[in-house]
Design a protein around this motif. Structure first.
Motif, short mmCIF file in Angstrom:
data_model
loop_
_atom_site.label_atom_id
_atom_site.label_comp_id
_atom_site.label_asym_id
_atom_site.label_seq_id
_atom_site.Cartn_x
_atom_site.Cartn_y
_atom_site.Cartn_z
N SER A 1 -62.64 33.98 -0.67
CA SER A 1 -62.12 35.32 -0.42
C SER A 1 -60.91 35.62 -1.31
N LEU B 1 -63.59 35.71 15.44
CA LEU B 1 -62.78 36.87 15.11
C LEU B 1 -62.25 37.47 16.40
N SER C 1 -59.29 39.76 9.70
CA SER C 1 -59.69 40.74 8.70
C SER C 1 -58.53 41.68 8.41
N ASP C 2 -58.64 42.40 7.33
CA ASP C 2 -57.60 43.36 6.96
C ASP C 2 -57.48 44.43 8.04
N SER D 1 -56.23 48.08 15.51
CA SER D 1 -56.46 48.07 14.07
C SER D 1 -55.74 49.25 13.43
N ASN E 1 -66.17 42.81 10.18
CA ASN E 1 -64.73 42.89 9.94
C ASN E 1 -63.96 43.50 11.10
#
Length: 553
Positions: free
Chosen positions: A86, A132, A171-172, A243, A263
Motif C-alpha cells: 500500500s 476493520l 482506511s483513510d 468517518s 474501506n
C-alpha cells in the motif's frame, strides 16, 4: 603485495560475515526478526553507502511481517497494521529511511524492497486475520477506537485494553469512536425522526452492525424530501463507524460498491433512486456474505475473488428495493416529517454531547446479545434468523423487549414482500390472473401469452416485461416467496415433452380441480391474429406459435 594480501583478507572477512548473516536468516523466521532503530547501518564495513533497497529491507524486517488467509501481505508497525504493497507502508519505509540515512529513497529502491518484504510476509510469515474497526476474539468483540486503547465487549461487560489481541487495519478517513460514558441509548430518538413502531428495527440494525460477522440487514431509509434522510444516515454512521466522508454517492458499478465496502465498516449510500439488477444482487451478497469477482487486470483473463460482508444503509425518496430477494434482506424505515427544525450547528453540537451515552448504551446491548443470543427463543425463525436472534437478545438495555423487535421485524418482512410484488409488472399481473382463475396449469410459454393478454398492450411492450418463456420462468421463481405470502402457491411439475409445466394455485381454491392450460386459440379463428401478436410481444416466433397451437389441438 602486502596491500593486495590485506585486500584479499578483507574480502574473506566480508564474505564470512555475509555467509553468517544468510545462515542466521535461514534459521530465524523473518517475522521474529527485530532490529532496533540504531542497529540499521546505512554503510557497510568499509564505510561505503549500502544499497538503498538493502537498507529498506532491513527496516521492513524490524516489523512483524505476516499475511491474511487471502495471501495479502501485511506489516505490523508498533501496533499499526499496513498492507505491505500500500502507499501508506511505502511512506513508512521512506520516512524511516530518511531518519537512518538523512536522504530520501528513490522509487525503484522502494519498489524492490516492497517486493522482497511482500514475499517474506506471504511465504515465511504467519497467517492472521485482519479486521476493520470491529473484530472477533473468541466470543468477545473488540473495537478499534482509532485511539490509544481498544474497547473489548464480553458477555460480562465492557473494558478498555491497551494492547489488542487482534490485528486491525485502518482506511483513510477513519475517525475515533465515541468515548465511554454513563449509558443512555434512548437519547438517540432526539435526533432520529423514526416512528415508535420502527425504533426497535433501527436499534436492531445498530446491534447487528457491531457484530464482527453477518448476516447484516440493509437499512433502507425512505421519506419525502425534507425528512432528513441524509442527516439520519450521518447520525447512524457516526455511532458505528465515524468517518470524514460518511456518505457515498450512488455507485456507478459493482467495482465502486466493492471499493466502498472494503474501506469502511459501514457503507452508507446517499440519495439512491434506482438499482440495476447487478447492483441489487451485489447488495444481497454484501448483506449475507459472498465473493464478488473482478478481473485482476484489463489486459489478462485472471480474476480476483474477494469475500466481503458489511452492514449497509441506503437512503432515497423512491423505494429502490424492488427485487424480492433484496427486499427480504432489508429493514424498511419511512422517516416522518420534521416538525421542529433547528440550525445544523446546534443539532450536531447537541448530538455530539449525547453520543457517548448513546454509544455506551449500545455496547451494553451488545454485551447482552453476546450472552443470550444462542439461547433466546423467538418462535418460527424468519429470513436472516441469525440477525433476528442477535438483535432480539440485545433489546432490553436499549429500552425494548424481544417481542417488540420480533413484532416489528415480522411486519417489516411483510412490507418488503408486498413491495416486491407491487414494483413488478409481472407480479401484479400474476396476482390478478391467479385470483380470478383459482388454479392454472401450463407451460411458461402458455403463461406468458395469457399474462400478456391480461395486461395493457403498452405494458406488455415495455422493457420490464419478459420477452421469452425462460425470462418469465426466472421472474416467477424470484417472486415465489412474495407470491406465497399473498396466497399464491407455485409448483413446477415434471417435463411433458419439451416443456416443463407450472401450476399456480390460490390457497382459497381447492388444488384438486386444476383448470386446463390457457388455449392459444380460445375463441375461434377471430382471435388467432391477436394470439399471434401476443406471441410476438412475448418474443416467440411464428413457427413457435404454430407448433404450440398444433400441440394444443
Amino acid at each position: 603485495m602486502e596491500a593486495t594480501n590485506r585486500h584479499v583478507a578483507n574480502l574473506d572477512e566480508q564474505a564470512e560475515r555475509d555467509l553468517a548473516r544468510v545462515d542466521k536468516a535461514r534459521r530465524v523466521p523473518p517475522t521474529l526478526m527485530r532490529s532496533e532503530p540504531d542497529d540499521i547501518a546505512p554503510t557497510d564495513s568499509e564505510g561505503k553507502p549500502r544499497k538503498q533497497a538493502d537498507v529498506l529491507v532491513d527496516i521492513g524486517r524490524a516489523h512483524e511481517l505476516f499475511h491474511d488467509p487471502g495471501k495479502i501481505a501485511y506489516a505490523n508497525v508498533g501496533g499499526r497494521v499496513y498492507a505491505v504493497e500500500s502507499p501508506r507502508y511505502r511512506e513508512v519505509l521512506a520516512e524511516r529511511f530518511l531518519s537512518v540515512t538523512g536522504k530520501g529513497a528513490n522509487r525503484n529502491s522502494i519498489g524492490d524492497a516492497i517486493a522482497t518484504l511482500a514475499s517474506l510476509a506471504k511465504f515465511r510469515g504467519c497467517c492472521h486475520r485482519v479486521w476493520l474497526r470491529t473484530a472477533a476474539d473468541g466470543e468477545n468483540v473488540v473495537f478499534d477506537t482509532c485511539d490509544e486503547a481498544v474497547i473489548v465487549v464480553t458477555a460480562d461487560g465492557i473494558r478498555t485494553q491497551c494492547q489488542p489481541s487482534v490485528r486491525f487495519r485502518r482506511s483513510d478517513g477513519m475517525l475515533a469512536l465515541p468515548k465511554l460514558a454513563e449509558p443512555n441509548f434512548s437519547r438517540l430518538w432526539r435526533y432520529l425522526n423514526v416512528c415508535e413502531e420502527h425504533r426497535p428495527l433501527v436499534a436492531g440494525f445498530l446491534l447487528a452492525s457491531l457484530r464482527p460477522t453477518g448476516p447484516f440487514p440493509i437499512l433502507f431509509l425512505g421519506g419525502e424530501q425534507g425528512t432528513g434522510k441524509s442527516t439520519a444516515t450521518r447520525v447512524l454512521r457516526r455511532i458505528i463507524d465515524p468517518s470524514t466522508a460518511p456518505l457515498r454517492a450512488p455507485p456507478k458499478d459493482v467495482r465502486d460498491l466493492l471499493v466502498g465496502a472494503l474501506n469502511g465498516r459501514l457503507l452508507a449510500l446517499d440519495n439512491l433512486s434506482y438499482l440495476t439488477p447487478q447492483m441489487s444482487d451485489a447488495l444481497c451478497r454484501l448483506a449475507t456474505g459472498g465473493a464478488i469477482s473482478e478481473r485482476l487486470l484489463y489486459t489478462n483473463t485472471e480474476e480476483v475473488l474477494i469475500e466481503v460482508q458489511c452492514p449497509v444503509i441506503v437512503n432515497g425518496i423512491e423505494d429502490v428495493a424492488t427485487r424480492p430477494d433484496l427486499a427480504e434482506r432489508g429493514l424498511h424505515i419511512e422517516l416522518e416529517m420534521i416538525r421542529n427544525r433547528q440550525a445544523e450547528d446546534d443539532f450536531w453540537r447537541a448530538f455530539d454531547a449525547d453520543l457517548p451515552a448513546i454509544f455506551t448504551g449500545l455496547l451494553h446491548g451488545l454485551a447482552k446479545a453476546i450472552r443470550d443470543h444462542r439461547d433466546i427463543r423467538i418462535g418460527p425463525l424468519p429470513r436472516m434468523a441469525d440477525f433476528a436472534k442477535w438483535a432480539a437478545a440485545g433489546m432490553e438495555p436499549l429500552g425494548f423487549t424481544a417481542d417488540d423487535f420480533m413484532r416489528s421485524y415480522r411486519a417489516n418482512l411483510e412490507t418488503g414482500l408486498s413491495a416486491g410484488i407491487e414494483s413488478s409488472a409481472v407480479g401484479r399481473a400474476l396476482l390478478g390472473f391467479v385470483r380470478n382463475r383459482g388454479t392454472w396449469t401450463g407451460t411458461a410459454g402458455d403463461l406468458l401469452v395469457a399474462l400478456s393478454r391480461s395486461v395493457d398492450e403498452s405494458e406488455a411492450r415495455s422493457q420490464s416485461w419478459p420477452r421469452s418463456p425462460r425470462a418469465l420462468s426466472g421472474i416467477v421463481m424470484r417472486l415465489g416467496p412474495a407470491l406465497r405470502h399473498h396466497g399464491i402457491d407455485i409448483e413446477r411439475l415434471n417435463r411433458s415433452g419439451n416443456a416443463r409445466t407450472l401450476t399456480l394455485c390460490s390457497r382459497a381454491d381447492a388444488p384438486s380441480r386444476p383448470s386446463q392450460p390457457s388455449s392459444l386459440s380460445d375463441g375461434g379463428d377471430e382471435h388467432d391474429g391477436r394470439n399471434r401478436a401476443l406471441h410476438e410481444v412475448a418474443g416467440c416466433s411464428a413457427d413457435d406459435y404454430r407448433r404450440a397451437r398444433d400441440a394444443e389441438s
